[in-house]
Design an enzyme around this catalytic site. Structure first.
Site, PDB file in Angstrom:
ATOM      1  CB  CYS A 183      63.036  11.436 -73.430  1.00 47.13           C
ATOM      2  SG  CYS A 183      62.751  13.016 -73.323  1.00 47.13           S
ATOM      3  CG  HIS A 466      66.009  14.188 -75.888  1.00 46.86           C
ATOM      4  ND1 HIS A 466      64.823  13.266 -75.900  1.00 46.86           N
ATOM      5  CD2 HIS A 466      67.072  13.147 -76.351  1.00 46.86           C
ATOM      6  CE1 HIS A 466      65.183  11.984 -76.180  1.00 46.86           C
ATOM      7  NE2 HIS A 466      66.563  11.870 -76.120  1.00 46.86           N
TER       8      HIS A 466
END
Length: 551
Positions: A183, A466
């Protein structure tokens, strides 16, 4: 495709610029351009905000009729019910046709919108001067050579609306697949994709991966990335080769462990620079340095003698300290406060000096040392076209990366920012000691205005976090979470907990009436190749003549 509406051509007539609709259209666009600019004359008369002609509510985004002075909102179809033929969105210049009952595209209206907007900006902003005049806007008209090159070329239509267009008119929004805790890569690539300078460079074929002979070339990966994003494939794209190329070039961020987005960003800036055509270590004009490169001036003042030592260092981004500490609750911080601490507040450095002693006597280090205090100021000496801010959210007390802790201090950042108060020129003119004058000094504000176009966010902690990001496509905001792309808003972006922010200059400064350096470099290389071919042919002829003479 010149137009998607058969009615607008009839309404405009043959002389587009002289029609009443065109004049009203240009006045509406000029008014909105002037209203949206933060820099205005000190003395001006107050103008009331426009209101809906039906419900009388104030309009932040008015929709104007092109036949009368009526403005309206979209509530209960107030705008549609009034329109006879057409109306215009003052903010975007989008044209609505009542006959088609939809917003329509027309190439003549697009040209009018651009001309009216640029003309209004040239009249209102302060970057015009007698010494450095700005090149006035002129619409592009192809030359005979360009017409020959365009002859027979099929214009690629937009996959969203079907209209033959360019990247500026319609922007692709495509998600990126997570290849296993990647990510951090996806958010950086989305910021690259929505960077207007990088987008225009790679979409205009400045680097062609099919003609490049460099192995593990990151510029080729960028070219492939933009090709995939602007293709007609709606399926999320997996940048596998981009990841593999980065791993080969930067072993420290290879592997499937979680990585820092800022480290990946800086590593790829260096890779793109090193694989660009004509890159140099000094005064480089590659796409990376032309986009991100600025310079930071550091003034170190000795408290004892008052001597000032000045150094100027090139920078590709600006890292800012946050007010809070890891694990502690904080009331929040702002981008402006971080910049003021970085620029206005001097940092004190304690320098340990060893005093020269007689070599015949015992060396008593405690009695033959002194501490000298020096203060250091940072100023921005040169502003880049694109500003990249990183907030230091990860606190490292040791070299062990696993011991780092995250600072969750909320940070407030604006949709647009004026960087003039933080520049060397501004501080020199206003006076470094008179901080209050920083807000009133009439500097070059217009050339220092920046607009937000992308934000990277980090959610969670270091070991289980994240990355997501927001990006602007014209006036619309979207949230990117790997392969998921969802419509969002500016308010949602500004309320997010940012890790990195990207701003682009509203007015790009350039030297007027000059050929770009990359064009000169390309022409020089082409000329050099022709000369080498001639030399090779001449040598071959000499060899052939020698062989014939021997026979």
């Amino acid at each position: 495709m010149a137009t998607s509406c058969p009615h607008i051509s009839v309404a405009l007539g043959e002389e587009v610029s002289d029609s009443d609709i065109a004049k009203k259209f240009k006045s509406v666009i000029s008014w909105n351009t002037y209203r949206s600019q933060p820099v205005r004359p000190a003395k001006r008369r107050k103008i009331a905000a426009p209101v809906c002609g039906t419900c009388d509510i104030s309009l932040s985004r008015p929709f104007a009729c092109l036949h009368c002075s009526y403005a309206a909102c979209w509530r209960d179809d107030h705008a549609v019910n009034h329109l006879r033929d057409s109306g215009v969105d003052a903010k975007t210049g989008s044209l609505f046709c009542a006959e088609c009952d939809d917003f329509v595209y027309d190439s003549k209206i697009e040209a009018l919108h651009l001309s009216a907007m640029v003309s209004a900006e040239e009249k209102r902003t302060k970057y015009q001067s007698s010494k450095h005049p700005r090149e006035t806007y002129k619409p592009w008209t192809p030359s005979l050579k360009e017409l020959e090159a365009l002859d027979g070329v099929e214009r690629i239509p937009c996959h969203a609306c079907g209209v033959g267009t360019t990247a500026d008119l319609c922007i692709r929004r495509r998600g990126l697949l997570n290849l296993g805790q990647t990510c951090y890569m996806n958010v950086v690539l989305q910021c690259f994709i929505h960077n207007p300078l990088l987008r225009n460079y790679f979409l205009s074929d400045k680097h062609n991966c099919k003609q490049c002979k460099v192995e593990n070339c990151t510029c080729c990966e960028m070219d492939k990335l933009f090709t995939e994003i602007y293709s007609d494939d709606p399926v999320p794209y997996g940048p596998i080769t981009f990841l593999a190329t980065t791993w080969k070039a930067s072993a420290e961020i290879s592997g499937y462990a979680q990585q820092d987005a800022h480290e990946f960003f800086m590593a790829n800036l260096n890779h793109i620079h090193s694989t660009s055509r004509g890159c140099t270590n000094v005064s480089c004009n590659c796409i990376i340095h032309s986009t991100f490169s600025g310079s930071l001036q550091s003034d170190v003042t000795c408290d004892r003698c008052g001597n000032v030592t000045t150094t100027i260092d090139p920078v590709l981004d600006i890292s800012l300290e946050l007010k809070g500490k890891a694990g502690e609750a904080s009331s929040g911080d702002t981008l402006g406060a971080c910049l003021r601490r970085h620029v206005l507040n001097p940092s004190v450095i304690h320098v340990l000096i060893f005093v020269k002693i007689d070599s015949r006597k015992p060396k008593n280090w405690g009695k033959n040392t002194a501490v000298l205090n020096v203060s250091r100021h940072h100023h921005i000496q040169k502003l880049p076209p694109v500003l990249a801010f990183q907030f230091k959210r990860f606190e490292h007390k040791t070299n062990d990366r696993s011991s780092a802790r995250k600072i969750d201090t909320p940070i407030r950042f604006p949709a647009s920012i004026n960087m003039e108060p933080y520049t060397t020129h501004f501080l020199k003119e206003a006076g470094k000691e008179n901080v209050g004058s920083l807000l009133s000094y009439p500097g070059r504000e217009a050339m220092c205005e920046y607009d937000l176009f992308a934000v990277i966010n980090h959610e969670g902690q270091i070991n289980n976090g994240h990355y997501t990001n927001y990006a602007r496509c014209k006036d619309e905001w979207y949230r990117f979470d790997d392969d998921k792309v969802t419509p969002s808003s500016l308010g949602a972006c500004l309320s997010s907990n940012a890790y990195m922010c990207f701003y682009v200059k509203r007015h790009l400064d350039y030297k007027p009436n000059m050929t770009p350096t990359y064009v000169l470099t390309r022409e020089t290389e082409a000329q050099r190749e022709k000369e080498l071919e001639k030399e090779k042919a001449a040598r071959m002829k000499e060899v052939e003549d020698d062989l014939l003479s021997m026979l």
